[in-house]
Design an enzyme around this catalytic site. Structure first.
Site, short mmCIF file in Angstrom:
data_model
loop_
_atom_site.label_atom_id
_atom_site.label_comp_id
_atom_site.label_asym_id
_atom_site.label_seq_id
_atom_site.Cartn_x
_atom_site.Cartn_y
_atom_site.Cartn_z
N CYS A 12 0.72 -1.26 -0.10
CA CYS A 12 -0.25 -0.05 0.03
C CYS A 12 0.73 1.11 -0.03
CB CYS A 12 -1.00 -0.01 1.27
SG CYS A 12 -1.93 -1.30 1.08
N THR A 63 -9.68 -25.06 1.42
CA THR A 63 -10.30 -25.15 0.22
C THR A 63 -10.93 -26.62 -0.16
OG1 THR A 63 -8.35 -26.37 -0.86
CG2 THR A 63 -8.16 -23.97 -0.77
N LYS A 89 -21.41 16.42 21.27
CA LYS A 89 -22.20 15.40 20.37
C LYS A 89 -21.25 14.97 19.32
CE LYS A 89 -26.39 16.49 20.04
NZ LYS A 89 -27.59 17.28 19.68
#
Length: 831
Positions: free
Chosen positions: A42, A273, A435
């Site tokens: 990445c 698998t 909030k």
């Protein structure tokens, strides 16, 4: 026991290390067809862009160090080409073409995914690249280092494509993005992607949305031409294919392993698998989505590493640990903005036939009174019956990751919108609000689910015949004047109770405001006063404007310049305007001032702009910095209305900088002779909230231009009394009124919920906390703006109020004075 691992990036390397930590004695062989293992996949775009300067930092471990630490037989440049399941062997081909076999007791497949490369004519051009591994990265980095890359075209607008757009931009190239769908970043909804569209345009990226590439041809002198189905041609120096990836399943297919409907390797809940001795993890596997139960592919590093840990345990201990599945929690940096999603976006829910509702909010990332409070857009989708949360999407500059990470835990555990509002978030002004934005989205969602608000979504409003509904803009008059939806009438929420008789209730009533809050308040007022068919626009005008905005037609401008801090450009359809002067060209007689309006919400920045513009002389420049994303558009509209020159707007890290030039005469002043631009207000009440509304509206009207007058009568006289008054004589009735009435504006009460003065004190506290000007400040602004204060002589006589008790700028008048002002006005409001 002998374990063989195929693939040495992310899942494969992590599983191999875990196998060794569990059992020191087993034999482990890891095959990797490339030259590197365990690298930061990445991070590759950021190395290309120069953000990561040291290439070696991309590698978590070298093959040698990894082998030494974990006693693993690592064989790079070795590709497993086939699996003999009957004899439990794999065939391996080395870099020199030699092949040999290796046995296994348990086999783990982690082959990853590979870039999609469609069979487009010219796709093999030397200037066309993909980005999936270190080798690809080195090729691109070498090319932009050894060539002058002024222009780059990215085909595909996924997460990697947008990350590369930023990094190629940082490397000095003008970037064009070609995407065949109507939006960038497919996992998120269009309404959220549209915010990203605007940010990309602000950064100078050219967007070719809903465009299909049909071919590539060489360009004379080097580079390539990108041919679009629309007939457009983009000339560029480099093309990056970022169309997407697909599971690298060839090895599994050849071995006869079961492949799922998405073409991924099918595994069970133990990551096993169809062969009990072969397991698989990572980008190549197909696994049911926890929310839908339908198989899907998840190309993310986090889940791959979690799968690796689970699969190692199951390979050693037997199938004891189940994999719960991934919901697709992903995040990306797009220039200064952060974009993230967890769960399933609304558009995919619709495709899967899942009924849902959504709530969209646009609060600040932290307390507005603390510096650098940037806007944060959140969209919450949930089940229309149970409130189960399906997804949360976030776009903003700060605090996106925190909200998404919290939301992902609720979604993975099957939580509801009620779980969201019950979260106890850490709060301090630099980090959040009392909030929290995520809780706020939850509150809006509960209002919708519990039918306290009937939602109206932006597409419904866009596609509607406005003649069939009563569309009401509940913002202030000055906000309405700056810009509104065609066909809407303006009834501010604070005037809603007094003006309900103006509303045509024979048609559906649709309300909207800036972000949805005032529309909700107005909806409550109407619903509780007998109106039935009332809906409020979710996300307000902010969501509607960004979602319906027409994107500029990209211009082929990258041949002539390279972006820098010193030279900025504005793209306006096919026209390019250079917004800087060469050294020595500035008007030596002109001056400029800079104003900070960060943290203020609309119309705060606009009022600051107007006030400071008035003190400038012709040719002077005003630069205003704000964090309200709608401010540049408002400023442009204001400039067009007043006749001043809008020079430029730019954005950096969520701060919007607008520059305007003062013209000699404002248009609205020049047109005042037509006697249609005056605004007159009658201030009859001495309620604190109504007085606030009066001065907000009056200041907004003054900002647009024209004569503004406020006629104070009866109780309204209390609003303009001095705090420290000189002694004056009163008769017995004047003394009685003086004892019963507020002595100044500081003692005004609320019209509702005053609670013996607690309400008014709370209102003033909240206004100060949210950086909203006090009544006294708004009143002084009105004085500074030249707004005329007229005190009713008859009311003064009746109530025993003497002239010296009132503010110095107040003039005394009667009904004739008012009628004269009203006759020259096109708006008269009674408050």
């Amino acid at each position: 026991m002998k374990y063989v691992v195929v693939g040495g990036v992310a899942g494969g390397a992590t599983a191999a290390a875990r196998l060794r930590r569990i059992d020191e004695k087993v034999e482990i062989v890891l095959f990797e067809k490339g030259d590197y293992i365990s690298y930061a996949n990445c991070g590759l775009p950021y190395y290309i862009g120069g953000v990561i300067e040291d290439r070696s930092k991309l590698f978590v471990q070298t093959p040698q160090a990894f082998s030494k630490r974990f006693n693993i037989d690592i064989r790079v440049a070795s590709q497993v080409v086939s699996i003999d399941r009957a004899n439990k062997k794999v065939s391996v081909r080395t870099a020199d073409g030699k092949e040999y076999e290796e046995s296994y007791d348990k086999l783990l497949l982690s082959p990853g995914a590979k870039p999609s490369v469609p069979p487009i004519p010219g796709i093999d051009n030397e200037f066309i690249f993909t980005l999936r591994n270190v080798s690809d990265t080195d090729k691109i980095k070498n090319y932009i280092t050894t060539h002058e890359v002024k222009n780059a075209v990215i085909i595909g607008a996924g997460f990697i494509g947008l990350e590369m757009a930023e990094n190629l931009h940082e490397a000095g190239a003008h970037v064009s993005i070609v995407e065949m769908t109507p939006q960038v970043m497919a996992p998120i909804d269009f309404s959220m992607a549209s915010i990203v569209h605007q940010h990309l345009i602000e950064k100078g990226v050219s967007l070719y949305l809903e465009k299909t590439v049909v071919g590539f041809t060489k360009r004379e002198g080097g580079g390539v031409k990108v041919l679009l189905k629309s007939g457009e041609v983009i000339e560029t120096d480099l093309v990056l294919l970022s169309i997407g990836v697909k599971p690298n399943n060839e090895l599994a297919v050849a071995a006869g392993l079961e492949i799922g409907g998405t073409k991924g390797i099918k595994v069970n809940e133990y990551l096993q698998t169809s062969d009990e001795d072969i397991y698989a993890v990572g980008d190549a596997i197909e696994f049911p989505h926890p929310l839908t139960g339908k198989p899907w592919l998840n190309y993310l590093a986090g889940p791959a590493n979690r799968q690796a840990r689970i699969v190692a345990d199951n390979m050693i201990y037997g199938n004891k640990t189940k994999y719960e599945g991934a919901i697709g929690t992903s995040i990306a940096k797009v220039f200064d903005m952060t974009v993230a999603i967890t769960g399933i976006a609304a558009k995919r829910l619709g495709c899967d036939g899942i009924e849902y509702m959504s709530a969209t909010v646009h609060p600040n990332s932290h307390a507005g009174y603390y510096p650098d409070a940037f806007p944060l857009s959140l969209k919450l989708t949930f089940d229309k019956n149970s409130g189960k949360v399906y997804s949360v999407q976030a776009v903003g500059y700060d605090g996106v990751d925190k909200r998404i990470d919290v939301a992902s835990q609720i979604i993975k555990r099957g939580g509801t919108i009620y779980d969201i509002i019950e979260i106890e978030q850490a709060y301090a002004p630099p980090f959040s609000s009392a909030k929290d934005p995520l809780a706020l989205a939850g509150y809006v969602a509960t209002n919708i689910l519990e039918k306290r608000m009937n939602p109206l979504y932006w597409r419904e409003l866009r596609d509607a015949d406005i003649n069939t509904v009563t569309l009401i803009d509940v913002r202030t008059a000055d906000e309405y004047e700056v810009g509104h939806i065609d066909g809407a009438i303006n009834i501010p929420v604070d005037s809603m109770r007094e003006r309900m008789s103006e509303i045509d209730s024979s048609k559906p009533i649709w309300l909207y405001c800036g972000v949805g809050l005032r529309g909700y308040l107005a909806s409550n007022i109407l619903l509780q006063n007998g109106f039935t068919n009332v809906r409020n626009l979710v996300g307000g005008l902010k969501t509607y404007k960004s979602s319906t905005a027409e994107l500029p037609v990209p211009a082929n401008i990258y041949k002539t310049f390279k972006y820098s801090e010193e030279k900025r450009f504005q793209i306006d359809n096919l026209r390019v305007t250079e917004l800087y002067k060469e050294d020595g060209d500035d008007d030596k007689t002109a001056s400029s001032i800079k104003i900070d309006a960060c943290g203020l919400s609309c119309p705060g920045p606009l009022m600051k702009l107007k006030k400071n513009m008035e003190v400038l002389k012709k040719g002077d420049i005003l630069e205003v910095t704000a964090t309200d994303a709608g401010f540049p558009s408002d400023a442009r509209s204001w400039a067009e209305t007043t006749g001043n020159e809008f020079i430029s707007s730019s954005e950096n890290a969520g701060k919007y900088v607008v520059k305007l030039k003062k013209n000699e005469t404002m248009k609205v002043v020049e047109q005042q002779s037509n006697a249609q631009l005056g605004k007159t207000f009658i201030m009859f009440s001495d309620d604190l909230d109504k007085a606030l509304a009066t001065f907000v509206l009056a200041n907004g009207a003054s900002a647009i231009g024209g004569k503004v007058s406020i006629f104070f009568t009866f109780w309204g006289l209390n609003v303009i009394k001095k705090v420290e008054k000189p002694k004056s004589e009163h008769d017995i009735f004047g003394k009685m009124f003086g004892m019963m009435l507020p002595s100044s504006s500081l003692q005004l009460k609320l019209s509702k919920l005053n609670m013996f003065g607690i309400g008014s004190r709370m209102m003033r506290y909240l206004m100060n906390k949210k950086k909203i000007d006090s009544l006294e400040s708004l009143r002084q602004q009105a004085i500074d703006n030249g707004i005329e204060f007229i005190a009713c002589q008859m009311s003064m006589d009746v109530m025993g109020v003497n002239r010296e008790e009132l503010l110095d700028n107040v003039v005394i008048g009667g009904v004739g004075t008012y009628m004269n002002r009203a006759d020259k006005s096109n708006i008269n409001l009674f408050i």
